[in-house]
Design an enzyme around this catalytic site. Structure first.
Site, PDB file in Angstrom:
ATOM      1  N   LYS A 133      -2.906  11.575   0.565  1.00 40.90           N
ATOM      2  CA  LYS A 133      -2.346  12.008  -0.302  1.00 40.90           C
ATOM      3  C   LYS A 133      -2.939  11.832  -1.817  1.00 40.90           C
ATOM      4  CE  LYS A 133       2.236   9.858  -2.271  1.00 40.90           C
ATOM      5  NZ  LYS A 133       3.150   9.155  -1.931  1.00 40.90           N
ATOM      6  N   SER A 176       7.598  10.364  -2.495  1.00 44.28           N
ATOM      7  CA  SER A 176       6.671  11.047  -2.344  1.00 44.28           C
ATOM      8  C   SER A 176       6.068  11.488  -1.891  1.00 44.28           C
ATOM      9  CB  SER A 176       6.058  10.698  -3.790  1.00 44.28           C
ATOM     10  OG  SER A 176       5.619   9.252  -3.137  1.00 44.28           O
ATOM     11  N   SER A 230       8.868   5.792  -0.546  1.00 46.24           N
ATOM     12  CA  SER A 230       8.245   7.184  -0.595  1.00 46.24           C
ATOM     13  C   SER A 230       6.845   7.630   1.832  1.00 46.24           C
ATOM     14  CB  SER A 230       6.843   7.285  -1.519  1.00 46.24           C
ATOM     15  OG  SER A 230       7.751   7.573  -2.331  1.00 46.24           O
TER      16      SER A 230
END
Length: 486
Positions: free
Chosen positions: A80, A155, A179
Protein backbone atom coordinates in the site's frame (compact mmCIF):
# COMPACT_ATOMS: atom_id res chain seq x y z
CA UNK A 1 -1.53 -17.63 -15.04
CA UNK A 2 -0.76 -20.90 -13.28
CA UNK A 3 1.88 -19.55 -10.90
CA UNK A 4 0.08 -16.35 -9.87
CA UNK A 5 -3.02 -18.36 -8.96
CA UNK A 6 -1.03 -20.33 -6.42
CA UNK A 7 -0.85 -19.43 -2.78
CA UNK A 8 2.03 -17.56 -1.19
CA UNK A 9 2.95 -20.65 0.85
CA UNK A 10 2.93 -22.89 -2.25
CA UNK A 11 5.15 -20.48 -4.19
CA UNK A 12 7.56 -20.24 -1.27
CA UNK A 13 7.87 -24.05 -1.21
CA UNK A 14 8.31 -24.27 -5.00
CA UNK A 15 11.17 -21.76 -4.94
CA UNK A 16 12.75 -23.47 -1.91
CA UNK A 17 12.72 -26.76 -3.82
CA UNK A 18 14.10 -24.93 -6.90
CA UNK A 19 11.16 -26.08 -9.01
CA UNK A 20 10.53 -22.51 -10.21
CA UNK A 21 12.73 -19.42 -10.49
CA UNK A 22 11.88 -16.06 -8.92
CA UNK A 23 12.20 -14.46 -12.37
CA UNK A 24 9.53 -16.80 -13.83
CA UNK A 25 7.06 -15.83 -11.14
CA UNK A 26 7.89 -12.12 -11.29
CA UNK A 27 7.65 -12.03 -15.09
CA UNK A 28 4.27 -13.75 -15.05
CA UNK A 29 3.02 -11.36 -12.37
CA UNK A 30 4.23 -8.25 -14.24
CA UNK A 31 2.40 -9.47 -17.36
CA UNK A 32 -0.75 -9.87 -15.29
CA UNK A 33 -0.38 -6.34 -13.93
CA UNK A 34 0.04 -5.02 -17.47
CA UNK A 35 -3.04 -6.92 -18.63
CA UNK A 36 -5.31 -5.74 -15.80
CA UNK A 37 -4.13 -2.26 -14.79
CA UNK A 38 -6.06 -0.37 -17.45
CA UNK A 39 -9.27 -1.85 -16.02
CA UNK A 40 -8.39 -1.81 -12.31
CA UNK A 41 -5.98 1.06 -11.57
CA UNK A 42 -4.83 -0.92 -8.51
CA UNK A 43 -1.26 0.41 -8.64
CA UNK A 44 0.14 3.92 -8.40
CA UNK A 45 3.70 2.92 -9.30
CA UNK A 46 5.34 -0.23 -10.62
CA UNK A 47 8.90 -1.11 -9.62
CA UNK A 48 10.74 -1.10 -12.96
CA UNK A 49 13.66 -2.98 -11.38
CA UNK A 50 11.53 -5.85 -10.07
CA UNK A 51 12.45 -8.30 -12.85
CA UNK A 52 16.12 -7.34 -12.61
CA UNK A 53 16.00 -8.01 -8.84
CA UNK A 54 14.28 -11.36 -9.48
CA UNK A 55 17.02 -12.41 -11.91
CA UNK A 56 19.62 -11.66 -9.24
CA UNK A 57 17.63 -13.90 -6.90
CA UNK A 58 17.83 -16.64 -9.57
CA UNK A 59 21.63 -16.46 -9.38
CA UNK A 60 21.62 -16.53 -5.59
CA UNK A 61 19.19 -19.45 -5.51
CA UNK A 62 21.64 -21.74 -7.31
CA UNK A 63 24.19 -21.26 -4.52
CA UNK A 64 21.82 -21.90 -1.61
CA UNK A 65 20.74 -25.20 -0.07
CA UNK A 66 17.03 -25.68 0.68
CA UNK A 67 17.60 -25.03 4.40
CA UNK A 68 19.33 -21.71 3.67
CA UNK A 69 16.55 -20.25 1.52
CA UNK A 70 14.53 -17.59 3.40
CA UNK A 71 10.73 -17.89 3.63
CA UNK A 72 9.92 -15.25 0.99
CA UNK A 73 12.96 -15.65 -1.22
CA UNK A 74 12.17 -14.28 -4.67
CA UNK A 75 8.45 -13.75 -3.88
CA UNK A 76 7.05 -10.53 -5.40
CA UNK A 77 4.75 -8.58 -3.06
CA UNK A 78 2.86 -5.31 -3.49
CA UNK A 79 2.64 -2.63 -0.80
CA UNK A 80 0.00 0.00 0.00
CA UNK A 81 1.39 3.38 -1.01
CA UNK A 82 1.47 4.86 2.48
CA UNK A 83 4.28 2.52 3.62
CA UNK A 84 7.91 3.45 2.90
CA UNK A 85 9.90 1.28 0.49
CA UNK A 86 13.35 2.81 0.12
CA UNK A 87 14.01 4.26 -3.34
CA UNK A 88 10.39 3.96 -4.46
CA UNK A 89 7.77 6.70 -4.56
CA UNK A 90 5.55 6.98 -1.49
CA UNK A 91 2.64 9.23 -2.48
CA UNK A 92 -0.20 8.40 -0.04
CA UNK A 93 -2.31 8.87 -3.22
CA UNK A 94 -2.01 12.63 -2.73
CA UNK A 95 -0.88 15.55 -4.87
CA UNK A 96 0.96 16.67 -1.74
CA UNK A 97 3.37 13.72 -2.01
CA UNK A 98 3.15 12.91 -5.72
CA UNK A 99 6.93 13.14 -6.27
CA UNK A 100 8.16 12.02 -2.84
CA UNK A 101 10.66 9.12 -2.86
CA UNK A 102 10.99 7.17 0.39
CA UNK A 103 14.48 7.61 1.91
CA UNK A 104 14.27 4.49 4.10
CA UNK A 105 12.40 1.20 4.53
CA UNK A 106 9.53 0.81 6.97
CA UNK A 107 10.26 -1.85 9.59
CA UNK A 108 7.79 -4.28 7.95
CA UNK A 109 9.58 -3.80 4.61
CA UNK A 110 12.97 -4.38 6.23
CA UNK A 111 11.65 -7.63 7.73
CA UNK A 112 10.28 -8.77 4.35
CA UNK A 113 13.56 -7.90 2.59
CA UNK A 114 15.44 -10.01 5.14
CA UNK A 115 13.16 -12.90 4.15
CA UNK A 116 14.03 -12.37 0.48
CA UNK A 117 10.91 -10.59 -0.81
CA UNK A 118 10.80 -8.43 -3.97
CA UNK A 119 8.48 -5.42 -4.18
CA UNK A 120 6.65 -5.11 -7.49
CA UNK A 121 4.90 -1.81 -6.83
CA UNK A 122 2.82 0.47 -4.64
CA UNK A 123 -0.95 0.05 -4.49
CA UNK A 124 -3.59 2.75 -4.83
CA UNK A 125 -5.54 3.96 -1.79
CA UNK A 126 -7.82 6.71 -0.59
CA UNK A 127 -5.76 9.87 -0.12
CA UNK A 128 -3.78 9.59 3.13
CA UNK A 129 -5.87 6.46 3.84
CA UNK A 130 -8.97 8.60 4.45
CA UNK A 131 -11.91 6.88 2.80
CA UNK A 132 -13.91 3.69 2.36
CA UNK A 133 -13.95 3.32 -1.42
CA UNK A 134 -10.55 4.29 -2.95
CA UNK A 135 -12.33 7.10 -4.79
CA UNK A 136 -10.41 9.95 -3.14
CA UNK A 137 -7.03 9.07 -4.68
CA UNK A 138 -5.26 11.83 -6.63
CA UNK A 139 -4.29 9.07 -9.08
CA UNK A 140 -7.83 8.01 -9.93
CA UNK A 141 -10.41 5.48 -8.75
CA UNK A 142 -9.58 1.80 -8.29
CA UNK A 143 -12.21 -0.60 -9.69
CA UNK A 144 -13.52 -3.77 -8.09
CA UNK A 145 -12.39 -6.84 -10.12
CA UNK A 146 -15.77 -8.54 -9.53
CA UNK A 147 -17.64 -5.63 -11.13
CA UNK A 148 -15.64 -2.82 -12.69
CA UNK A 149 -18.46 -0.32 -12.11
CA UNK A 150 -18.16 -0.80 -8.35
CA UNK A 151 -15.70 0.31 -5.69
CA UNK A 152 -13.18 -2.12 -4.15
CA UNK A 153 -13.67 -0.58 -0.69
CA UNK A 154 -11.03 1.44 1.09
CA UNK A 155 -8.69 2.71 2.00
CA UNK A 156 -6.56 -0.35 1.08
CA UNK A 157 -8.68 -0.85 -2.05
CA UNK A 158 -5.74 -1.08 -4.44
CA UNK A 159 -4.11 -3.84 -2.40
CA UNK A 160 -7.34 -5.84 -2.03
CA UNK A 161 -8.28 -5.45 -5.71
CA UNK A 162 -4.79 -6.52 -6.83
CA UNK A 163 -4.78 -9.65 -4.66
CA UNK A 164 -8.31 -10.55 -5.84
CA UNK A 165 -7.37 -10.02 -9.51
CA UNK A 166 -4.10 -11.96 -9.10
CA UNK A 167 -2.04 -8.90 -10.04
CA UNK A 168 -0.46 -9.30 -6.59
CA UNK A 169 0.59 -12.50 -4.83
CA UNK A 170 -0.08 -10.81 -1.48
CA UNK A 171 0.06 -7.28 -0.14
CA UNK A 172 0.42 -5.18 2.98
CA UNK A 173 -2.28 -2.65 3.86
CA UNK A 174 -3.01 -0.39 6.79
CA UNK A 175 -6.16 -0.32 8.92
CA UNK A 176 -7.29 2.74 10.90
CA UNK A 177 -11.04 2.11 10.99
CA UNK A 178 -11.54 -0.91 8.72
CA UNK A 179 -9.21 -0.06 5.85
CA UNK A 180 -7.91 -3.64 5.48
CA UNK A 181 -11.02 -5.58 6.44
CA UNK A 182 -13.68 -3.66 4.50
CA UNK A 183 -11.94 -3.78 1.06
CA UNK A 184 -11.05 -7.43 1.65
CA UNK A 185 -14.74 -8.13 2.24
CA UNK A 186 -15.79 -6.24 -0.90
CA UNK A 187 -13.09 -7.92 -3.03
CA UNK A 188 -13.40 -11.46 -1.68
CA UNK A 189 -9.93 -11.84 -0.14
CA UNK A 190 -8.53 -12.31 3.38
CA UNK A 191 -7.30 -9.43 5.56
CA UNK A 192 -6.09 -9.17 9.14
CA UNK A 193 -6.10 -6.06 11.32
CA UNK A 194 -3.69 -7.20 14.04
CA UNK A 195 -3.87 -6.15 17.68
CA UNK A 196 -2.61 -2.60 18.15
CA UNK A 197 1.13 -2.91 18.82
CA UNK A 198 1.54 -6.35 17.25
CA UNK A 199 3.16 -4.88 14.09
CA UNK A 200 5.53 -1.91 14.00
CA UNK A 201 4.14 1.31 12.52
CA UNK A 202 7.61 2.74 11.82
CA UNK A 203 7.63 3.86 8.19
CA UNK A 204 3.83 3.98 7.89
CA UNK A 205 2.59 7.50 7.14
CA UNK A 206 0.56 8.38 10.22
CA UNK A 207 -3.16 9.08 9.84
CA UNK A 208 -4.42 8.48 13.41
CA UNK A 209 -1.51 7.15 15.45
CA UNK A 210 -3.56 5.49 18.21
CA UNK A 211 -5.64 3.58 15.64
CA UNK A 212 -3.31 2.73 12.71
CA UNK A 213 -2.07 -0.84 12.17
CA UNK A 214 -0.29 -2.54 9.26
CA UNK A 215 -1.62 -5.97 8.29
CA UNK A 216 -1.50 -8.63 5.55
CA UNK A 217 -3.91 -9.02 2.61
CA UNK A 218 -3.83 -12.46 0.98
CA UNK A 219 -5.73 -15.01 -1.10
CA UNK A 220 -6.38 -17.35 1.83
CA UNK A 221 -6.13 -17.70 5.60
CA UNK A 222 -2.94 -19.79 5.60
CA UNK A 223 -1.06 -17.15 3.58
CA UNK A 224 -2.32 -14.48 5.94
CA UNK A 225 -1.04 -16.33 9.01
CA UNK A 226 2.27 -16.95 7.23
CA UNK A 227 2.77 -13.29 6.35
CA UNK A 228 1.77 -11.93 9.77
CA UNK A 229 4.32 -14.25 11.41
CA UNK A 230 7.03 -12.56 9.33
CA UNK A 231 6.12 -8.90 9.95
CA UNK A 232 4.99 -8.95 13.61
CA UNK A 233 7.18 -8.18 16.60
CA UNK A 234 8.65 -5.50 18.82
CA UNK A 235 10.55 -2.64 17.21
CA UNK A 236 12.80 -0.16 19.04
CA UNK A 237 11.74 2.48 16.51
CA UNK A 238 8.06 2.20 17.49
CA UNK A 239 7.39 2.84 21.18
CA UNK A 240 3.86 1.44 20.82
CA UNK A 241 5.00 -1.96 19.53
CA UNK A 242 4.31 -4.74 22.04
CA UNK A 243 7.14 -6.48 23.86
CA UNK A 244 5.67 -9.93 23.33
CA UNK A 245 6.98 -13.05 21.56
CA UNK A 246 5.55 -13.66 18.08
CA UNK A 247 4.08 -17.14 17.59
CA UNK A 248 4.25 -19.04 14.31
CA UNK A 249 0.66 -18.38 13.31
CA UNK A 250 0.72 -21.15 10.70
CA UNK A 251 1.06 -23.71 13.52
CA UNK A 252 -2.14 -22.34 15.06
CA UNK A 253 -4.12 -23.31 11.94
CA UNK A 254 -4.43 -26.89 13.19
CA UNK A 255 -5.57 -25.93 16.71
CA UNK A 256 -8.79 -27.64 17.77
CA UNK A 257 -11.78 -25.26 17.75
CA UNK A 258 -14.40 -27.69 19.10
CA UNK A 259 -15.93 -26.32 22.27
CA UNK A 260 -14.95 -22.71 21.58
CA UNK A 261 -17.67 -20.14 22.18
CA UNK A 262 -18.49 -17.52 19.53
CA UNK A 263 -20.38 -14.37 20.42
CA UNK A 264 -23.01 -12.96 18.07
CA UNK A 265 -23.57 -9.29 19.04
CA UNK A 266 -27.15 -8.18 18.50
CA UNK A 267 -26.00 -4.61 17.76
CA UNK A 268 -24.24 -5.79 14.58
CA UNK A 269 -27.41 -7.12 12.95
CA UNK A 270 -29.20 -3.83 12.64
CA UNK A 271 -31.69 -2.26 10.26
CA UNK A 272 -29.83 -1.18 7.13
CA UNK A 273 -27.75 -4.33 6.70
CA UNK A 274 -28.52 -5.92 3.32
CA UNK A 275 -30.60 -9.11 3.77
CA UNK A 276 -28.23 -11.18 1.63
CA UNK A 277 -25.24 -10.04 3.70
CA UNK A 278 -27.01 -11.17 6.86
CA UNK A 279 -27.94 -14.50 5.21
CA UNK A 280 -24.31 -15.25 4.26
CA UNK A 281 -23.10 -14.38 7.77
CA UNK A 282 -25.70 -16.65 9.37
CA UNK A 283 -24.73 -19.46 6.96
CA UNK A 284 -21.12 -19.04 8.13
CA UNK A 285 -22.34 -19.21 11.73
CA UNK A 286 -24.10 -22.51 10.95
CA UNK A 287 -20.86 -23.87 9.51
CA UNK A 288 -19.09 -22.89 12.73
CA UNK A 289 -21.74 -24.78 14.70
CA UNK A 290 -21.14 -27.85 12.54
CA UNK A 291 -17.42 -27.55 13.41
CA UNK A 292 -18.24 -27.76 17.10
CA UNK A 293 -18.31 -24.06 17.98
CA UNK A 294 -20.97 -22.94 20.46
CA UNK A 295 -22.88 -19.79 19.48
CA UNK A 296 -24.04 -17.33 22.12
CA UNK A 297 -25.84 -14.03 21.65
CA UNK A 298 -24.01 -11.15 23.33
CA UNK A 299 -24.37 -7.39 23.62
CA UNK A 300 -21.88 -4.63 22.87
CA UNK A 301 -24.11 -1.74 23.95
CA UNK A 302 -21.80 1.16 23.13
CA UNK A 303 -21.27 0.03 19.53
CA UNK A 304 -23.87 2.56 18.42
CA UNK A 305 -21.49 5.36 19.44
CA UNK A 306 -18.46 3.96 17.60
CA UNK A 307 -18.83 5.93 14.36
CA UNK A 308 -19.27 9.27 16.12
CA UNK A 309 -16.40 8.52 18.51
CA UNK A 310 -14.09 7.51 15.68
CA UNK A 311 -14.88 10.60 13.60
CA UNK A 312 -13.83 12.82 16.49
CA UNK A 313 -10.64 10.96 17.52
CA UNK A 314 -9.32 10.05 14.05
CA UNK A 315 -9.64 13.54 12.50
CA UNK A 316 -8.14 15.10 15.65
CA UNK A 317 -5.05 12.91 15.32
CA UNK A 318 -4.98 13.47 11.55
CA UNK A 319 -5.09 17.23 12.02
CA UNK A 320 -1.96 16.97 14.16
CA UNK A 321 -0.14 14.42 11.99
CA UNK A 322 -0.77 16.22 8.70
CA UNK A 323 0.52 19.52 10.04
CA UNK A 324 3.98 18.59 8.73
CA UNK A 325 2.81 18.87 5.12
CA UNK A 326 3.23 22.61 4.70
CA UNK A 327 5.40 23.03 1.59
CA UNK A 328 8.45 24.16 3.57
CA UNK A 329 10.52 21.07 4.29
CA UNK A 330 9.48 18.71 1.52
CA UNK A 331 6.48 17.71 -0.61
CA UNK A 332 4.39 19.84 -2.95
CA UNK A 333 4.66 23.66 -2.76
CA UNK A 334 2.30 26.17 -4.37
CA UNK A 335 3.96 28.25 -7.10
CA UNK A 336 2.30 31.66 -6.69
CA UNK A 337 2.22 33.18 -3.21
CA UNK A 338 2.95 36.54 -1.59
CA UNK A 339 4.38 35.60 1.82
CA UNK A 340 4.96 32.65 4.15
CA UNK A 341 1.38 32.44 5.43
CA UNK A 342 0.02 32.68 1.88
CA UNK A 343 2.39 29.88 0.85
CA UNK A 344 1.17 27.66 3.71
CA UNK A 345 -2.48 28.28 2.86
CA UNK A 346 -2.16 27.82 -0.91
CA UNK A 347 0.07 24.74 -0.59
CA UNK A 348 -2.35 22.94 1.71
CA UNK A 349 -5.41 24.07 -0.25
CA UNK A 350 -3.91 22.84 -3.54
CA UNK A 351 -2.06 19.78 -2.19
CA UNK A 352 -4.82 18.11 -0.19
CA UNK A 353 -8.06 16.70 -1.61
CA UNK A 354 -11.54 17.51 -0.29
CA UNK A 355 -11.87 14.54 2.08
CA UNK A 356 -8.47 15.18 3.69
CA UNK A 357 -9.28 18.88 4.13
CA UNK A 358 -12.67 17.97 5.61
CA UNK A 359 -11.07 15.72 8.24
CA UNK A 360 -8.33 18.23 9.07
CA UNK A 361 -10.98 20.88 9.68
CA UNK A 362 -13.08 18.56 11.86
CA UNK A 363 -9.99 17.58 13.84
CA UNK A 364 -8.78 21.14 14.31
CA UNK A 365 -12.25 22.18 15.47
CA UNK A 366 -12.58 19.39 18.06
CA UNK A 367 -9.10 20.12 19.46
CA UNK A 368 -9.67 23.88 19.74
CA UNK A 369 -9.74 25.41 23.22
CA UNK A 370 -13.49 25.88 23.45
CA UNK A 371 -14.44 22.40 22.23
CA UNK A 372 -11.72 20.02 23.51
CA UNK A 373 -13.67 18.94 26.61
CA UNK A 374 -17.03 18.84 24.83
CA UNK A 375 -15.86 16.65 21.95
CA UNK A 376 -12.37 15.12 22.08
CA UNK A 377 -12.25 14.35 25.81
CA UNK A 378 -15.80 12.95 25.76
CA UNK A 379 -14.95 10.77 22.73
CA UNK A 380 -11.98 9.29 24.60
CA UNK A 381 -14.27 8.41 27.51
CA UNK A 382 -16.70 6.66 25.14
CA UNK A 383 -13.74 4.85 23.58
CA UNK A 384 -13.01 3.37 27.02
CA UNK A 385 -16.64 2.21 27.33
CA UNK A 386 -16.41 0.49 23.92
CA UNK A 387 -13.23 -1.29 25.04
CA UNK A 388 -14.90 -2.37 28.29
CA UNK A 389 -17.86 -3.81 26.33
CA UNK A 390 -15.46 -6.12 24.49
CA UNK A 391 -13.69 -7.10 27.72
CA UNK A 392 -17.02 -8.11 29.31
CA UNK A 393 -17.99 -10.07 26.19
CA UNK A 394 -14.71 -11.99 26.22
CA UNK A 395 -15.46 -13.19 29.74
CA UNK A 396 -18.19 -15.31 28.12
CA UNK A 397 -16.88 -16.09 24.63
CA UNK A 398 -13.56 -16.88 22.89
CA UNK A 399 -14.21 -14.80 19.78
CA UNK A 400 -16.94 -12.71 18.15
CA UNK A 401 -18.57 -13.08 14.70
CA UNK A 402 -19.99 -10.08 12.81
CA UNK A 403 -20.46 -8.77 9.28
CA UNK A 404 -17.58 -6.68 7.91
CA UNK A 405 -19.71 -4.30 5.87
CA UNK A 406 -23.49 -3.69 5.91
CA UNK A 407 -23.50 -3.96 2.09
CA UNK A 408 -21.58 -5.57 -0.73
CA UNK A 409 -19.59 -3.33 -3.10
CA UNK A 410 -21.51 -0.21 -4.08
CA UNK A 411 -21.36 1.65 -7.40
CA UNK A 412 -18.55 4.12 -8.07
CA UNK A 413 -19.89 7.62 -7.35
CA UNK A 414 -22.86 6.33 -5.31
CA UNK A 415 -21.66 7.60 -1.91
CA UNK A 416 -18.68 9.83 -2.60
CA UNK A 417 -20.82 12.98 -2.50
CA UNK A 418 -22.35 12.10 0.87
CA UNK A 419 -19.67 11.83 3.58
CA UNK A 420 -22.11 10.56 6.22
CA UNK A 421 -23.23 7.61 4.06
CA UNK A 422 -19.57 6.86 3.30
CA UNK A 423 -18.58 6.99 6.98
CA UNK A 424 -21.32 4.49 7.82
CA UNK A 425 -19.63 1.95 5.51
CA UNK A 426 -17.22 1.32 8.40
CA UNK A 427 -19.86 0.90 11.10
CA UNK A 428 -18.89 -2.75 11.82
CA UNK A 429 -15.11 -2.29 11.71
CA UNK A 430 -14.40 0.96 13.59
CA UNK A 431 -14.98 -0.37 17.13
CA UNK A 432 -12.02 -2.78 16.85
CA UNK A 433 -9.58 0.04 16.14
CA UNK A 434 -10.95 2.03 19.07
CA UNK A 435 -10.47 -1.03 21.31
CA UNK A 436 -7.14 -2.07 19.74
CA UNK A 437 -8.36 -5.63 19.06
CA UNK A 438 -7.53 -8.02 16.17
CA UNK A 439 -10.04 -8.66 13.40
CA UNK A 440 -9.94 -11.13 10.50
CA UNK A 441 -12.04 -10.51 7.38
CA UNK A 442 -12.60 -13.49 5.10
CA UNK A 443 -14.99 -14.40 2.27
CA UNK A 444 -18.15 -16.28 3.26
CA UNK A 445 -20.13 -16.28 0.00
CA UNK A 446 -21.73 -14.06 -2.62
CA UNK A 447 -24.92 -12.10 -3.07
CA UNK A 448 -27.32 -12.53 -6.00
CA UNK A 449 -25.28 -10.01 -8.04
CA UNK A 450 -22.20 -12.22 -7.72
CA UNK A 451 -20.47 -9.82 -5.32
CA UNK A 452 -18.40 -11.14 -2.39
CA UNK A 453 -19.60 -11.00 1.22
CA UNK A 454 -17.12 -11.02 4.09
CA UNK A 455 -17.43 -12.27 7.66
CA UNK A 456 -15.44 -10.69 10.50
CA UNK A 457 -13.89 -12.69 13.33
CA UNK A 458 -12.92 -10.54 16.33
CA UNK A 459 -10.48 -11.80 18.95
CA UNK A 460 -9.04 -10.96 22.32
CA UNK A 461 -5.96 -8.73 22.35
CA UNK A 462 -2.94 -10.59 20.91
CA UNK A 463 -5.02 -13.72 20.24
CA UNK A 464 -4.69 -13.76 16.46
CA UNK A 465 -4.01 -17.50 16.77
CA UNK A 466 -7.63 -18.29 17.64
CA UNK A 467 -8.88 -16.20 14.71
CA UNK A 468 -6.58 -18.02 12.29
CA UNK A 469 -7.55 -21.47 13.65
CA UNK A 470 -11.26 -20.68 13.30
CA UNK A 471 -10.83 -18.89 9.96
CA UNK A 472 -8.81 -21.72 8.44
CA UNK A 473 -11.39 -24.36 9.31
CA UNK A 474 -14.30 -22.13 8.29
CA UNK A 475 -12.60 -21.43 4.95
CA UNK A 476 -12.32 -25.16 4.27
CA UNK A 477 -15.96 -25.73 5.24
CA UNK A 478 -17.20 -22.91 2.99
CA UNK A 479 -14.97 -23.93 0.05
CA UNK A 480 -15.46 -20.68 -1.90
CA UNK A 481 -13.93 -20.06 -5.32
CA UNK A 482 -12.84 -16.43 -4.94
CA UNK A 483 -11.35 -15.80 -8.39
CA UNK A 484 -13.05 -13.05 -10.41
CA UNK A 485 -13.17 -13.37 -14.20
CA UNK A 486 -11.74 -10.10 -15.47
Amino acid sequence: MELINRSLKELSNLIAKKEIKPSELTEELLKRIEATEEKLNAYITINEKALEEAKKKDEELVKLSEDEIPDLFGIPLSIKDNINVEGQKMTCASKMLKDFVAPYDATVIKKLREKGAIFTGKNNLDEFAMGSSTETSYFGVTHNPWDLERVPGGSSGGSAAAVAARSAIASLGSDTGGSIRQPCSLCGVVGMKPTYGRVSRYGLTAFASSLDQIGPITKNVEDNAFLLSLIAGIDAKDATSAKLPVPDYTKALDNDIKGLKAGLPREYFIEGIEPEVKERIMEAVKHLESLGVEIEEISLPHTSYAVETYYIIAPAEASSNLGRFDGVRYTYRAENYTDLVDMYCKTRAEGFGNEVKRRIMIGTYTLSAGYYDAYYLKAQKVRTLIYQDFQKAFEKVNFIVTPVSPTTAFKIGEKVGDPIKMYLSDIFTIALNLAGLPGLSMPCGFDSKGLPVGVQLIGKAFDEETLYAVGYKLEKALNINNLPQL
